[in-house]
Motif scaffolding. Structure first.
Motif, PDB file in Angstrom:
ATOM      1  N   SER A   1       2.330   1.665  -3.419  1.00 37.76           N
ATOM      2  CA  SER A   1       1.295   2.118  -4.351  1.00 37.76           C
ATOM      3  C   SER A   1       1.024   3.600  -4.168  1.00 37.76           C
ATOM      4  O   SER A   1       0.830   4.334  -5.139  1.00 37.76           O
ATOM      5  CB  SER A   1      -0.006   1.349  -4.130  1.00 37.76           C
ATOM      6  OG  SER A   1       0.193   0.007  -4.467  1.00 37.76           O
ATOM      7  N   GLU A   2       1.001   4.057  -2.922  1.00 39.84           N
ATOM      8  CA  GLU A   2       0.772   5.478  -2.671  1.00 39.84           C
ATOM      9  C   GLU A   2       1.898   6.313  -3.254  1.00 39.84           C
ATOM     10  O   GLU A   2       1.670   7.352  -3.862  1.00 39.84           O
ATOM     11  CB  GLU A   2       0.668   5.751  -1.157  1.00 39.84           C
ATOM     12  CG  GLU A   2      -0.672   5.414  -0.580  1.00 39.84           C
ATOM     13  CD  GLU A   2      -0.753   5.733   0.915  1.00 39.84           C
ATOM     14  OE1 GLU A   2      -0.114   6.692   1.361  1.00 39.84           O
ATOM     15  OE2 GLU A   2      -1.457   4.988   1.606  1.00 39.84           O
ATOM     16  N   GLU A   3       3.139   5.837  -3.050  1.00 34.68           N
ATOM     17  CA  GLU A   3       4.283   6.579  -3.582  1.00 34.68           C
ATOM     18  C   GLU A   3       4.222   6.653  -5.098  1.00 34.68           C
ATOM     19  O   GLU A   3       4.530   7.678  -5.699  1.00 34.68           O
ATOM     20  CB  GLU A   3       5.604   5.941  -3.143  1.00 34.68           C
ATOM     21  CG  GLU A   3       5.954   6.186  -1.697  1.00 34.68           C
ATOM     22  CD  GLU A   3       7.275   5.541  -1.309  1.00 34.68           C
ATOM     23  OE1 GLU A   3       8.028   5.083  -2.191  1.00 34.68           O
ATOM     24  OE2 GLU A   3       7.549   5.482  -0.092  1.00 34.68           O
TER      25      GLU A   3
ATOM     26  N   SER B   1       1.544   6.504  -6.934  1.00 36.21           N
ATOM     27  CA  SER B   1       0.406   7.299  -7.375  1.00 36.21           C
ATOM     28  C   SER B   1       0.639   8.795  -7.173  1.00 36.21           C
ATOM     29  O   SER B   1       0.028   9.617  -7.834  1.00 36.21           O
ATOM     30  CB  SER B   1      -0.875   6.867  -6.663  1.00 36.21           C
ATOM     31  OG  SER B   1      -0.770   7.146  -5.274  1.00 36.21           O
ATOM     32  N   VAL B   2       1.525   9.129  -6.286  1.00 34.93           N
ATOM     33  CA  VAL B   2       1.853  10.538  -6.085  1.00 34.93           C
ATOM     34  C   VAL B   2       2.785  10.956  -7.213  1.00 34.93           C
ATOM     35  O   VAL B   2       3.828  10.357  -7.433  1.00 34.93           O
ATOM     36  CB  VAL B   2       2.530  10.759  -4.698  1.00 34.93           C
ATOM     37  CG1 VAL B   2       2.980  12.208  -4.563  1.00 34.93           C
ATOM     38  CG2 VAL B   2       1.617  10.333  -3.586  1.00 34.93           C
TER      39      VAL B   2
ATOM     40  N   ALA C   1       0.843  -1.202   0.000  1.00 36.92           N
ATOM     41  CA  ALA C   1       0.000   0.000   0.000  1.00 36.92           C
ATOM     42  C   ALA C   1       0.873   1.244   0.000  1.00 36.92           C
ATOM     43  O   ALA C   1       0.590   2.212  -0.730  1.00 36.92           O
ATOM     44  CB  ALA C   1      -0.930  -0.012   1.215  1.00 36.92           C
TER      45      ALA C   1
END
Length: 158
Positions: free
Chosen positions: A141-143, A145-146, A138
């Motif tokens: 994925s956040e990194e 998506s940023v 997660a």
């Protein structure tokens, strides 16, 4: 009876197999050197396994231990020796069963419980690892998506 008492004292609490040295010598046939199943006694007091002495008497009509003349009609069932052997067999079997139930069953339960606890710990560890892996995924994925900050063009005079 003295042999029985000694056997019980020597064998109490022992988990080892039967020690041949504690078996009374009169349980063994002088011809076969094995514990008798069908003992017979001669007039001079020697006890043999019935089959082995009958085979011997076919070849030589004498007592193989004492050398005295002997015929198959002289042989008599040795009830005392047979009863002693049967009693010892039964007691040994009971001792084996009781020791198995008391000791081995307890050991088996302990091993089983240890394996269950070990399996539960492994399951917990796997779940923790899975949770950690999911958190890590997660975070990755956040990194991803940023969007990275825009790169400002450099003003290099060339």
């Amino acid at each position: 009876d003295d042999d029985d008492n000694n056997n019980n004292n020597n064998n109490s609490g022992s988990k080892s197999s039967v020690n041949p040295s504690i078996i009374p010598s009169y349980f063994f046939c002088p011809l076969t050197k094995t514990i008798m199943k069908d003992p017979v006694i001669t007039p001079d007091g020697t006890t043999f396994e019935r089959r082995s002495i009958l085979r011997w008497l076919i070849l030589q009509p004498c007592n193989p231990v004492t050398g005295t003349p002997l015929s198959h009609v002289d042989l008599v069932d040795d009830h005392l020796v047979r009863t002693s052997i049967d009693k010892a067999r039964k007691e040994a079997w009971i001792r084996y069963v009781v020791e198995f139930r008391d000791d081995d069953a307890e050991d088996a339960v302990k091993v089983y419980e240890e394996k269950v606890v070990e399996k539960e710990k492994k399951q917990e560890l796997l779940e923790e690892m899975l949770d950690s892996s999911q958190l890590l995924n997660a975070a990755i994925s956040e990194e991803e998506s940023v969007e990275p900050p825009p790169v400002s063009p450099r003003n290099d005079p060339q």
